[in-house]
Scaffold this active site. Structure first.
Site, short mmCIF file in Angstrom:
data_model
loop_
_atom_site.label_atom_id
_atom_site.label_comp_id
_atom_site.label_asym_id
_atom_site.label_seq_id
_atom_site.Cartn_x
_atom_site.Cartn_y
_atom_site.Cartn_z
N TYR A 195 0.31 -1.39 -0.23
CA TYR A 195 0.15 -0.17 -0.05
C TYR A 195 0.51 1.29 -0.46
O TYR A 195 1.80 1.29 0.54
CB TYR A 195 -0.88 0.27 1.50
N HIS A 254 -7.27 -8.58 -2.79
CA HIS A 254 -9.04 -7.70 -2.63
C HIS A 254 -8.26 -6.41 -3.44
O HIS A 254 -7.45 -5.62 -3.26
CB HIS A 254 -9.04 -8.20 -0.70
N HIS A 258 -10.45 -2.61 -2.16
CA HIS A 258 -11.23 -2.51 -0.90
C HIS A 258 -12.55 -1.56 -1.63
O HIS A 258 -12.07 -0.02 -2.18
CB HIS A 258 -10.85 -1.06 0.43
FE FE2 Z 1 -6.57 -3.83 2.52
#
Ligand code: FE2
Lengths: 233, 195
Positions: free
Chosen positions: A104, A156, A158
């Site tokens: 991230y 995944h 979000h």
């Molecule tokens: Fe996540």
């Protein structure tokens, strides 16, 4: 204006799901108090089309500094509807995710995987008159987390939506079909009902796949429906 | 019911560059921030602040709080055009990761009464890592005792837990502030609502 049907708790995880350790000290211990939904819950923010800028729906382009992001390009299509199957137009969908390496952009993410100078990983789009949305991105990588020994989050994305009212607020995660990490993931498994969990997994779609460009996935989102009778006040 | 609801999943620890980019200084726009009402909005300008505490009493530094409220006249603003002209947005969003004391903070106006027999309040949603489902609550105001005593929803809360919903007015050098902490667990566990 009409009120919304009560949240179907059978479709959601409990506040405390001990397999997901952070829930133990962070989930409320007392049952939420039921209140009749009224104007305060039935209304919600509306977003002008201008709140979505030209590249907001294309995560493969909205974070570029000196080239193309690395990874598998995908296109995600979906319909936002309510539990009665009614399409939900003009709904803002916010998305954020890790890059192809499972990292991230967030300053607190310390995972030892490279950042991509050409990928931020956040964007937004709006549903059209038929409730359909679309965004382009890079397939996110799996990443480790500290919940238990050798814990890895499945791939995944979000997603965050208000829906037609404050009561229909939904923050969720979209998963990918066939991911072996799903059955090991306490966050995915936090939803106890297996049929409900299936609704978190997108479907690969060859029809939505763009020739020579991007694999297509379909992820429909179902929000609470409305009560048949309008509220009194 | 033709379709089942999509399950809620946690907002996780890394929402900031997607949902609260401006507040956390990421290079992205946001659709809501800590300003619920701009300087031009009608009404008494106030600040709402507080902390989120976990079951150990530790302050949570990665929660996200959202507020949805009526304007000073008790009306909810659903039209983005109204928002542009009045400076009143109605929606606020704040992460607890930027303030030195990990507080949430909102600049707004005190809401008016939405319907007869109710007290002024703001709707609140709590999100964080460790919550698979978000929780709804409300903030009422401690200087509205007479209206609070008549508010059906507040009065439906057991008397010994009502205080968890009432923000305390404090006059500060910079203006009026209402303070309220959200306790996820413990003796002072905040009352959450099934909305
Ligand atoms: Fe996540």
């Amino acid at each position: 204006m009409s009120t919304f049907k009560p949240r179907d708790w059978g479709s959601h995880a409990p506040f405390i799901a001990p397999g997901y350790k952070s829930t133990i000290l962070r989930g409320p211990t007392q049952a939420p108090l039921a209140i009749k939904s009224g104007l305060s819950e039935g209304t919600g923010p509306r977003f002008a089309p201008a709140s979505v800028r030209k590249l907001d729906f294309d995560l493969t382009k909205n974070g570029i500094t000196n080239g193309e992001p690395l990874g598998e390009r995908i296109v995600v299509h979906g319909k936002v509807m309510d539990t009665d199957g009614r399409p939900q137009p003009d709904i803002l969908v916010e998305v954020w995710q890790a890059n192809a390496a499972g990292r991230y952009v967030h300053k607190l993410d310390q995972h030892d995987a490279p950042l991509d100078p050409n990928f931020r990983g956040s964007g937004r789009c709006m549903t059209d008159a038929n409730g359909n949305y679309v965004f382009y991105t890079i397939k996110p990588g799996a990443y480790p987390w500290g919940n238990h020994f050798n814990a890895w989050r499945p791939n995944h994305i979000h997603l965050s939506l208000f829906g037609p009212g404050f009561a229909t607020r939904l923050v969720t995660q979209m998963y990918f079909p066939g991911d072996p990490l799903l059955e090991l993931d306490p966050i995915f498994l936090g939803t106890e009902d297996a049929a409900a969990r299936e609704r978190l997994i997108s479907k690969f779609s060859i029809e939505k796949t763009e020739e020579g460009f991007a694999l297509g996935y379909q992820f429909d989102i179902v929000l609470r429906g409305r009560n048949a009778t309008p509220m009194e006040n | 019911m033709a379709y089942g609801e999509t399950p809620s999943q946690t907002v996780g620890p890394y929402f900031a560059y997607g949902l609260t980019a401006g507040q956390y200084a990421y290079d992205f726009t946001d659709i809501a921030d800590t300003t619920i009402a701009g300087p031009d909005a009608d009404g008494e300008h106030i600040r709402i602040t507080g902390r989120v505490l976990d079951g150990n009493g530790d302050v949570v530094n990665d929660a996200m709080i959202e507020i949805w409220q009526a304007d000073a006249n008790g009306a909810y603003t659903e039209n983005p055009v109204d928002v542009a002209s009045s400076g009143f947005r109605g929606l606020g969003r704040c992460g607890t990761g930027t303030d030195a004391q990990n507080r949430f903070y909102f600049d707004t106006v005190k809401p008016g009464v939405v319907a007869d027999g109710t007290a002024p309040f703001v709707n609140v949603i709590v999100f964080m890592r460790g919550m698979l489902v978000h929780a709804f609550t409300r903030f009422y105001f401690d200087d509205e005792a007479a209206l609070n005593a008549k508010d059906d929803i507040l009065q439906s809360v057991p008397a010994d837990r009502r205080d968890t919903l009432i923000a305390k007015r404090v006059e500060t050098r910079t203006g009026v502030e209402y303070r309220i902490d959200i306790h996820m667990q413990g003796d002072a566990e905040t009352v959450f609502f099934d909305v």
